[in-house]
Each structure stands twice: as structure tokens, then as C-alpha cells.
Design a protein around this motif. Structure first.
Motif, short mmCIF file in Angstrom:
data_model
loop_
_atom_site.label_atom_id
_atom_site.label_comp_id
_atom_site.label_asym_id
_atom_site.label_seq_id
_atom_site.Cartn_x
_atom_site.Cartn_y
_atom_site.Cartn_z
N ILE A 202 0.78 -3.38 11.47
CA ILE A 202 1.59 -4.40 10.81
C ILE A 202 0.89 -4.94 9.56
O ILE A 202 1.53 -5.18 8.53
N THR A 203 -0.43 -5.10 9.64
CA THR A 203 -1.17 -5.79 8.57
C THR A 203 -0.99 -5.15 7.20
O THR A 203 -0.67 -5.86 6.23
N PRO A 204 -1.17 -3.82 7.01
CA PRO A 204 -1.01 -3.27 5.65
C PRO A 204 0.41 -3.43 5.12
O PRO A 204 0.60 -3.64 3.92
N LEU A 205 1.42 -3.31 5.99
CA LEU A 205 2.81 -3.52 5.54
C LEU A 205 3.02 -4.95 5.10
O LEU A 205 3.67 -5.21 4.08
N ALA A 206 2.48 -5.90 5.87
CA ALA A 206 2.65 -7.31 5.53
C ALA A 206 1.89 -7.64 4.24
O ALA A 206 2.40 -8.40 3.40
N GLN A 207 0.69 -7.08 4.07
CA GLN A 207 -0.09 -7.35 2.86
C GLN A 207 0.61 -6.78 1.64
O GLN A 207 0.63 -7.41 0.56
N ARG A 208 1.21 -5.61 1.79
CA ARG A 208 1.92 -4.98 0.67
C ARG A 208 3.14 -5.83 0.28
O ARG A 208 3.38 -6.07 -0.91
N LEU A 209 3.87 -6.32 1.29
CA LEU A 209 5.03 -7.13 1.02
C LEU A 209 4.62 -8.47 0.40
O LEU A 209 5.27 -8.97 -0.52
N HIS A 210 3.53 -9.01 0.89
CA HIS A 210 3.06 -10.30 0.41
C HIS A 210 2.57 -10.22 -1.02
O HIS A 210 2.62 -11.18 -1.79
N ALA A 211 2.05 -9.02 -1.42
CA ALA A 211 1.51 -8.84 -2.77
C ALA A 211 2.61 -8.64 -3.80
O ALA A 211 2.38 -8.86 -5.00
N ASP A 212 3.79 -8.19 -3.37
CA ASP A 212 4.90 -7.93 -4.31
C ASP A 212 5.46 -9.23 -4.87
O ASP A 212 5.48 -10.25 -4.21
#
Length: 212
Positions: A202-212
Motif C-alpha cells: 500500500i505504501t508506495p501507491l499511497a506515496q505516489r498518490l500523495h506526491a501528485d
């Protein structure tokens, strides 16, 4: 079971046993104070030479609750010279008990003590920047405790629910809704094990979404 312990135990690599969550030291101190004060009041109202409540077989004087009830029900309470002192002290104790109870209602688990010899669950209120361990007296930044819990869950590839993942990531500054995590599973981006997801996925997906 509190949230932080539950998160740390969802994976197969989680510790086999968690240390019991201790009673907070301020609560133990308050219990000791109540017990000692109740003894003083009981002996004040029922001196050894008295033949009233002190000789009643239905009162277990070892029980602080029964002792306090016997004090409140005793007709001698209104007749002793220091009754006003007893009442004032009772009001102060009532305020302390109320304060402890109100504080306990707003505390949330934030992770485990970072002292490797301790490791008990730590609790803090919303907005607290520091948290003190009630066992080893160490003081930690709340964010450091939260990040340590997150790193532990990621490293151990713990399985968590979407709600728990959302809560933990949110505590670490990554806002993600539980419904978003479930949608990633429906799209095939996440695998599920009995309705649970690996926080490491979950973490990399959430970090990618949070960075956009």
C-alpha cells in the motif's frame, strides 16, 4: 486490542507475544492515594474504641470500595470535628479522578516505546508532540513513534485492513482513504489475503498518490 498492537500483529513475522499494556503510573499513584486516604477516614470515623461500623462483619475493610461506602453511610461522619476537612479532601480527590478519566478518554495508541528494553504501547492525545513512557520514563516525539510503527509494519510485511492502513498512514502524514485502498484492490493493483492488505504494498501507491 488497541490499534497499534493490532497493526503489529497482523503479519506472519509479527512477534509471537506482546508485553501487556501497563496501567499508567499516575493511575497507580491515584489508586494508592485513594486506598491510604480511605484508611485514614475509616479510622477517623470508626476509632478502635467505637462499637459501630468497625465491628460490622458485612464490611470487608480490605476493599477500598466497601470502605468508602461505609464511610459515606456512617452517621458518625457528620459528628466528627474534622468533617469539613474530609469533605474538602474528598472534593479534591474527585477532581483528580475526573481529570484522569477525562484524559484517558482522549488518548490514542501511537506506537511502541522506542526503548528496546521496554517496547510497551504508548498513548497520546491529538495534537501532542511528545509522549512519555509510563514504564521507563523515556520521552519521545510522537511522530518518531508513529514512523517507527509504520517502518516496522512495512519491514515485516504486516497484513492490515484498509481502515487500519488509512489510519496509520494518516498518522504519518500520508492522507489516504480506506475506500481508495479497496479500489486499488478492485483494479488489480493490490492483492488481498482474507480482506487484508500488506502495508508494504500500500505504501508506495499511497506515496505516489500523495506526491501528485
Amino acid at each position: 486490542m488497541d490499534a497499534s498492537v493490532k497493526l503489529a500483529n497482523h503479519g506472519e513475522h509479527a512477534p509471537s507475544a506482546e508485553p501487556p499494556t501497563p496501567i499508567r503510573l499516575n493511575i497507580l499513584d491515584l489508586l494508592d492515594l485513594l486506598d491510604a486516604t480511605a484508611w485514614v477516614w475509616y479510622r477517623l470515623i470508626n476509632p478502635p474504641q467505637a462499637t459501630t461500623d468497625a465491628n460490622r462483619s458485612d464490611i470487608d475493610v480490605r476493599d477500598v470500595g466497601q470502605r468508602l461506602l461505609a464511610i459515606a453511610a456512617s452517621p458518625r461522619l457528620a459528628m466528627i470535628a474534622s468533617a469539613d476537612m474530609v469533605i474538602d479532601e474528598a472534593l479534591r480527590l474527585d477532581q483528580r479522578v475526573s481529570g484522569v478519566c477525562e484524559r484517558a478518554q482522549v488518548l490514542h495508541p501511537v506506537g511502541h516505546c522506542l526503548n528496546r528494553l521496554c517496547g510497551v504501547v504508548l498513548y497520546a492525545a491529538d495534537g501532542d508532540e511528545l509522549v512519555e513512557c509510563q514504564v521507563c520514563a523515556s520521552v519521545w516525539r510522537v511522530m518518531d513513534v508513529r514512523l517507527a510503527l509504520w517502518r516496522e509494519c512495512v519491514h515485516n510485511r504486516n497484513l492490515v485492513s484498509a481502515v487500519d492502513a488509512s489510519r496509520l498512514l494518516g498518522m504519518c502524514g500520508i492522507k489516504i482513504a480506506a475506500s481508495t485502498i479497496r479500489s486499488w484492490h478492485h483494479r488489480g493493483w493490490l492483492t488481498s489475503v482474507d480482506g487484508l492488505y500488506r502495508l508494504a504494498d500500500i505504501t508506495p501507491l499511497a506515496q505516489r498518490l500523495h506526491a501528485d
